[in-house]
Motif scaffolding. Structure first.
Motif, PDB file in Angstrom:
ATOM      1  N   VAL A   1       0.851  -1.195   0.000  1.00 36.49           N
ATOM      2  CA  VAL A   1       0.000   0.000   0.000  1.00 36.49           C
ATOM      3  C   VAL A   1       0.888   1.246   0.000  1.00 36.49           C
ATOM      4  O   VAL A   1       0.664   2.189  -0.775  1.00 36.49           O
ATOM      5  CB  VAL A   1      -0.947   0.024   1.211  1.00 36.49           C
ATOM      6  CG1 VAL A   1      -1.707   1.348   1.254  1.00 36.49           C
ATOM      7  CG2 VAL A   1      -1.920  -1.147   1.169  1.00 36.49           C
ATOM      8  N   VAL A   2       1.890   1.255   0.860  1.00 40.62           N
ATOM      9  CA  VAL A   2       2.815   2.395   0.918  1.00 40.62           C
ATOM     10  C   VAL A   2       3.442   2.628  -0.448  1.00 40.62           C
ATOM     11  O   VAL A   2       3.496   3.763  -0.943  1.00 40.62           O
ATOM     12  CB  VAL A   2       3.910   2.158   1.978  1.00 40.62           C
ATOM     13  CG1 VAL A   2       5.007   3.219   1.875  1.00 40.62           C
ATOM     14  CG2 VAL A   2       3.315   2.163   3.385  1.00 40.62           C
ATOM     15  N   GLU A   3       3.900   1.568  -1.075  1.00 41.54           N
ATOM     16  CA  GLU A   3       4.559   1.693  -2.372  1.00 41.54           C
ATOM     17  C   GLU A   3       3.618   2.252  -3.435  1.00 41.54           C
ATOM     18  O   GLU A   3       4.004   3.092  -4.256  1.00 41.54           O
ATOM     19  CB  GLU A   3       5.102   0.331  -2.805  1.00 41.54           C
ATOM     20  CG  GLU A   3       5.529   0.220  -4.259  1.00 41.54           C
ATOM     21  CD  GLU A   3       6.738   1.064  -4.634  1.00 41.54           C
ATOM     22  OE1 GLU A   3       7.062   1.113  -5.839  1.00 41.54           O
ATOM     23  OE2 GLU A   3       7.349   1.674  -3.742  1.00 41.54           O
ATOM     24  N   GLU A   4       2.357   1.819  -3.422  1.00 41.30           N
ATOM     25  CA  GLU A   4       1.405   2.356  -4.394  1.00 41.30           C
ATOM     26  C   GLU A   4       1.109   3.833  -4.129  1.00 41.30           C
ATOM     27  O   GLU A   4       0.945   4.621  -5.068  1.00 41.30           O
ATOM     28  CB  GLU A   4       0.113   1.536  -4.390  1.00 41.30           C
ATOM     29  CG  GLU A   4       0.253   0.160  -5.027  1.00 41.30           C
ATOM     30  CD  GLU A   4       0.752   0.238  -6.459  1.00 41.30           C
ATOM     31  OE1 GLU A   4      -0.010   0.686  -7.344  1.00 41.30           O
ATOM     32  OE2 GLU A   4       1.917  -0.126  -6.706  1.00 41.30           O
ATOM     33  N   LEU A   5       1.052   4.216  -2.870  1.00 36.98           N
ATOM     34  CA  LEU A   5       0.863   5.633  -2.551  1.00 36.98           C
ATOM     35  C   LEU A   5       2.050   6.460  -3.024  1.00 36.98           C
ATOM     36  O   LEU A   5       1.878   7.568  -3.561  1.00 36.98           O
ATOM     37  CB  LEU A   5       0.667   5.817  -1.046  1.00 36.98           C
ATOM     38  CG  LEU A   5      -0.579   5.195  -0.423  1.00 36.98           C
ATOM     39  CD1 LEU A   5      -0.628   5.496   1.073  1.00 36.98           C
ATOM     40  CD2 LEU A   5      -1.848   5.689  -1.098  1.00 36.98           C
ATOM     41  N   VAL A   6       3.245   5.941  -2.852  1.00 35.43           N
ATOM     42  CA  VAL A   6       4.449   6.623  -3.337  1.00 35.43           C
ATOM     43  C   VAL A   6       4.378   6.779  -4.849  1.00 35.43           C
ATOM     44  O   VAL A   6       4.677   7.855  -5.398  1.00 35.43           O
ATOM     45  CB  VAL A   6       5.722   5.856  -2.917  1.00 35.43           C
ATOM     46  CG1 VAL A   6       6.944   6.376  -3.675  1.00 35.43           C
ATOM     47  CG2 VAL A   6       5.951   5.975  -1.408  1.00 35.43           C
TER      48      VAL A   6
END
Length: 299
Positions: free
Chosen positions: A130-135
């Protein structure tokens, strides 16, 4: 600027968080119920596993305080930035409750500020995705409004499928039913565990570690055997616990067996999920699994 925040349950590498401007709010770890250390800031992953594996400790975790989140939110809004914060699923920790209370407080003071707080419905490797997709969304130039429009569907698309060395830690933490842990404990069985939409369930049990890992593969094969789930629309990563060698062997098999490229195996990747203290207090030192999530562009 859009600031992306997550609690330390996401297990993204420290170097990755720094390079991609992700702010990590630590949970707390205690070995004696009295003295608490900030995960990753005051207690390293290496020291944590040393005490768990070599000393046989049964540590516990505690959520960040409301003020831990409030101070981060205030500093960001004072600087004129927007905030998107995700936390470990509320079914496994009260971290979201602290973050949401801090959100309510900050909204009263900054009614025009752009801030959003989400229960990720995920944990460890799937939370890291999820963090990576937000980035990626932020770096691809999506606005705060565009990101928050996509986030609910993104969170629901994630999943982690994993196994553990035993159910003892989950039993002590009350994470799964007593009947399941009692039966598995008597027969020394290993479970297949699935975290989806914030719900942790047992997908099966095996007699050996090797077979429990094979069950992870079988579940993934079945899931992506459904025409509705096109592997090309997803991103994948592996999370491993104490045994890094086992983790690398698992990655090799996953890539070969499913014909996919794990996020951490891409050229110049700085993304690798080593399951840390927040999850390991409940799963024990030998958690191993695969997480996946939809690419935001396909939502």
């Amino acid at each position: 600027m859009i600031r992306i925040m997550s609690d330390s349950a996401c297990d993204v590498p420290v170097a990755y968080a720094k390079a991609h401007q992700v702010e990590i709010v630590p949970l707390y770890i205690t070995f004696d119920g009295e003295n608490y250390q900030k995960d990753r800031e005051e207690l390293s992953r290496e020291e944590f596993y040393h005490r768990m594996v070599d000393e046989g400790a049964f540590p516990m975790s505690s959520l960040p305080s409301v003020d831990d989140y409030y101070q981060r939110f205030k500093e960001a809004l004072d600087a004129g930035d927007s905030v998107i914060c995700i936390t470990i699923t509320n079914t496994l920790s009260g971290s979201y409750g602290s973050a949401h209370t801090a959100y309510d407080m900050i909204r009263e003071e900054y009614p025009e500020g752009e801030i959003a707080v989400y229960d990720s419905l995920q944990n460890t490797a799937s939370q890291a995705l999820v963090v990576e997709e937000l980035v990626r969304m932020r770096d691809d130039g999506l606005s705060f409004a565009q990101m928050t429009e996509k986030i609910p569907a993104l969170l629901k698309s994630g999943m982690i499928v994993f196994t553990v060395g035993s159910l003892e830690y989950l039993r002590k933490g009350g994470r799964i039913g007593k009947l399941a842990t009692s039966a598995a404990g008597k027969l020394n069985l290993r479970p297949l565990l699935i975290l989806e939409n914030g719900k942790l369930g047992i997908g099966g049990i095996s007699r050996t570690r090797k077979k429990s890992i094979e069950e992870v593969y079988h579940y993934i094969e079945k899931f992506f055997g459904n025409p509705e789930h096109n592997k090309l629309n997803y991103r994948f990563t592996v999370g491993h616990g104490y045994d890094a060698k086992e983790g690398e062997e698992f990655r090799d098999t996953v890539e070969e067996r499913f014909g996919i490229s794990l996020l951490e195996r891409k050229p110049d990747s700085d993304f690798i999920v080593e399951i840390g203290a927040v999850s390991a207090v409940h799963t024990g030192p030998h958690a191993l699994g695969i997480a996946f999530i939809r690419k935001y562009e396909t939502l």
